[in-house]
Scaffold this motif. Structure first.
Motif, short mmCIF file in Angstrom:
data_model
loop_
_atom_site.label_atom_id
_atom_site.label_comp_id
_atom_site.label_asym_id
_atom_site.label_seq_id
_atom_site.Cartn_x
_atom_site.Cartn_y
_atom_site.Cartn_z
N HIS A 296 -18.66 -7.17 -9.39
CA HIS A 296 -17.94 -7.49 -7.88
C HIS A 296 -16.73 -7.64 -7.77
N LEU A 297 -15.96 -8.54 -8.36
CA LEU A 297 -15.39 -8.64 -8.52
C LEU A 297 -13.67 -8.32 -8.98
N ARG A 298 -14.40 -7.49 -9.76
CA ARG A 298 -13.27 -6.42 -10.70
C ARG A 298 -13.00 -4.98 -9.53
N ARG B 73 -9.54 -2.48 -5.64
CA ARG B 73 -9.50 -2.09 -4.65
C ARG B 73 -7.76 -2.87 -3.99
N VAL B 74 -7.55 -4.22 -4.28
CA VAL B 74 -6.37 -5.28 -4.24
C VAL B 74 -5.42 -4.50 -4.15
N ASN B 75 -5.37 -4.40 -6.13
CA ASN B 75 -4.40 -3.88 -6.72
C ASN B 75 -4.17 -2.42 -5.82
N LEU B 76 -4.62 -1.91 -6.02
CA LEU B 76 -4.36 -0.24 -5.74
C LEU B 76 -3.51 -0.16 -4.09
N ASP B 77 -4.42 -0.86 -3.45
CA ASP B 77 -3.78 -1.16 -2.31
C ASP B 77 -2.01 -1.68 -2.43
N THR B 78 -2.36 -2.82 -3.49
CA THR B 78 -0.58 -3.85 -3.58
C THR B 78 0.29 -2.95 -4.34
N ALA B 79 -0.56 -1.84 -5.20
CA ALA B 79 0.31 -0.91 -5.69
C ALA B 79 1.09 0.45 -4.80
#
Length: 503
Positions: free
Chosen positions: A209-211, A216-222
């Protein structure tokens, strides 16, 4: 303090392993004790069996001897002899079996001595045929040793039976404990494995779940960083109207807001700067044109005075008129330089194929005197670019070298080039007087010259025009020189069509 998953797994396995080792040790000890007491039970049965065998052998030997003494039949003598040997072997075996018990060993030793003594006494009578009275007396004498035999064997047997009962109890206890220990070990192992499986599964689900959340956060940040990179590229290319759409409430959102404010400020500043530059260019252009007319009028007046009043002019006045012509000539050069500098950013820049070697020869034919030597290094390129701009750069650099060479000696110019990626790097080298290092930056400033200001051809605009032309094409220029060592002007020029922003 929260433990990492690896630490939890290792700790769980350590606990499970410790529990399994403890239960395994307990099972091993119980099984070993069971084996030990099983051996002791077997040993007790062997001792009891040997006591029975000794007792029977003694009985049969005595029966044989009685029969032989009473009837004299050799059959009984043979029976005696066989059982005498048998009871002796059984006594020795019994003594060896009970060697680990001090009391039993002493009893077995007593029994063996009694057997040996009885055997010696009975041996005295087997060589003769006694009378019935002697045989009867002998039989009476055997009753006491027989009771002693029976008492020793009985004590041996009773003691061993007590040991057997104790050992049977211990054996039964460990027979019950051994499977119990194995079952407890297995059940405990299953419980620990299930507990570990549940904990590890829970941790893995949480990690998954954390991964997913981090992905999702990394994709949004990217995505948001990509927007920032796009804004940066557009700013580098001169587009200051670009904006980032980011409604995030985090640090990236704040950064996007600040970048939008920055691009807006840059757009306003560059718009104002461009307007000011256009006004300055227009001013220089108009002022240069407006100054041309009075300058030509003054030159005409001076020429009329010299032509019509030459006889009436004193030598001092002629000298003044010569100085005035020099000043007017320098002013004309300055005005022409201003016009050239203003046109440097106003000229259209169509791209065409340019052979640099041929271009430099054409420029040399126009501005380089015959006593100068022009050397072209091999490998000068042919490429698509702004021909007029590059020609103006070489023209001004060649003219600068010729102006500053001075009288005497043979002038020499050398042009070379190397590929440095997206640009060509050109080197224009002369053998003139050189330039002191403290003046390397000064020479590219407008109206800056290292010559006396009374020298007509030194306006200090030529290298400023060169730098402006190169700067407009995102290139660079610098000089390598020292006094008396000549000068090398090094500039870069884009390979493709020059990206000049037409004012």
């Amino acid at each position: 303090m929260a433990l990492r998953l690896n630490t939890k797994i290792l700790l769980g396995f350590a606990i499970a392993l410790s529990a399994l080792v403890a239960t395994s040790i307990m099972a091993f000890v119980t099984i070993r004790q069971l084996s030990h007491y099983t051996s002791l039970v077997d040993h007790s049965y062997q001792v009891l069996q040997q006591t029975d065998d000794v007792r029977l052998a003694i009985r049969d030997a005595q029966t044989g001897m009685r029969g032989y003494l009473l009837v004299g039949d050799p059959y009984y003598l043979d029976l005696y002899q066989r059982n005498a040997l048998l009871m002796q072997r059984k006594a020795v075996t019994l003594q060896r079996l009970v060697a680990d018990g001090r009391l039993q060993h002493a009893r077995a030793d007593t029994l063996r001595q009694l057997i040996e003594g009885q055997e010696e006494e009975l041996e005295l009578f087997k060589t003769y045929n006694p009378s019935p009275e002697a045989a009867q007396a002998l039989l009476l004498r055997e009753q006491q040793p027989l009771r002693v035999f029976k008492g020793v064997v009985l004590r041996l047997r009773q003691y061993e039976e007590r040991l057997l009962r104790v050992r049977n109890q211990r054996q039964q206890l460990f027979q019950w404990l051994a499977p119990l220990a194995i079952v407890v070990s297995a059940v405990l192992a299953i419980i620990i494995v299930l507990w570990l499986f549940r904990r590890i599964s829970g941790e893995l689900r949480a990690n998954e779940h954390l991964r997913l959340e981090l992905t999702r956060v990394n994709l949004d940040t990217a995505r948001r960083i990509k927007g920032i990179e796009h804004l940066a590229r557009q700013v580098v290319q001169g587009d200051y109207k670009v904006k980032i759409v980011d409604s995030g409430q985090d640090r990236l959102g704040s950064l996007a807001t600040l970048l939008n404010q920055m691009t807006q400020a840059l757009d306003d500043a560059f718009s104002t700067l461009e307007k000011r530059n256009q006004e300055l260019d227009q001013f220089a252009y108009v002022a240069s044109h407006d100054l041309k007319a009075p300058l030509r009028g003054l030159s005409t007046i001076v020429r009329w005075i010299e032509d019509e009043q030459a006889a009436d002019l004193s030598p001092a006045l002629l000298t003044y008129l010569d100085q005035m012509k020099g000043r007017l000539g320098r002013l004309d050069d300055l005005i022409n330089g201003l016009l050239a500098y203003a046109r440097a950013s106003r000229t259209e820049a169509p791209a065409e194929e340019v052979n640099v070697a041929q271009l430099t020869r054409d420029v040399a034919d126009l501005v380089v005197p015959p006593d100068f030597a022009l050397e072209l290094a091999p490998g000068l390129p042919t490429f698509q670019t702004d021909r007029l701009g590059l020609q103006q750069v070489f023209t001004n650099l060649f003219s600068n070298a010729v102006k500053y060479h001075g009288p005497g000696g043979t002038g020499r110019l050398r042009v070379s080039c190397q590929d440095i990626g997206r640009h060509y790097e050109f080197r224009v080298q002369d053998n003139g007087p050189g330039i002191a290092p403290e003046h390397h930056q000064k020479i590219f400033l407008l109206f800056q010259t290292l010559r006396d200001r009374h020298t007509a051809e030194s306006t200090g605009i030529g290298l400023s025009i060169v730098k402006r032309l190169i700067d407009d094409r995102k290139g660079s220029i610098h000089v390598e020189s020292d006094l008396g060592q000549g000068a090398t002007f090094i500039f870069t020029w884009p390979k493709g069509p020059a990206l000049v922003k037409i004012k």
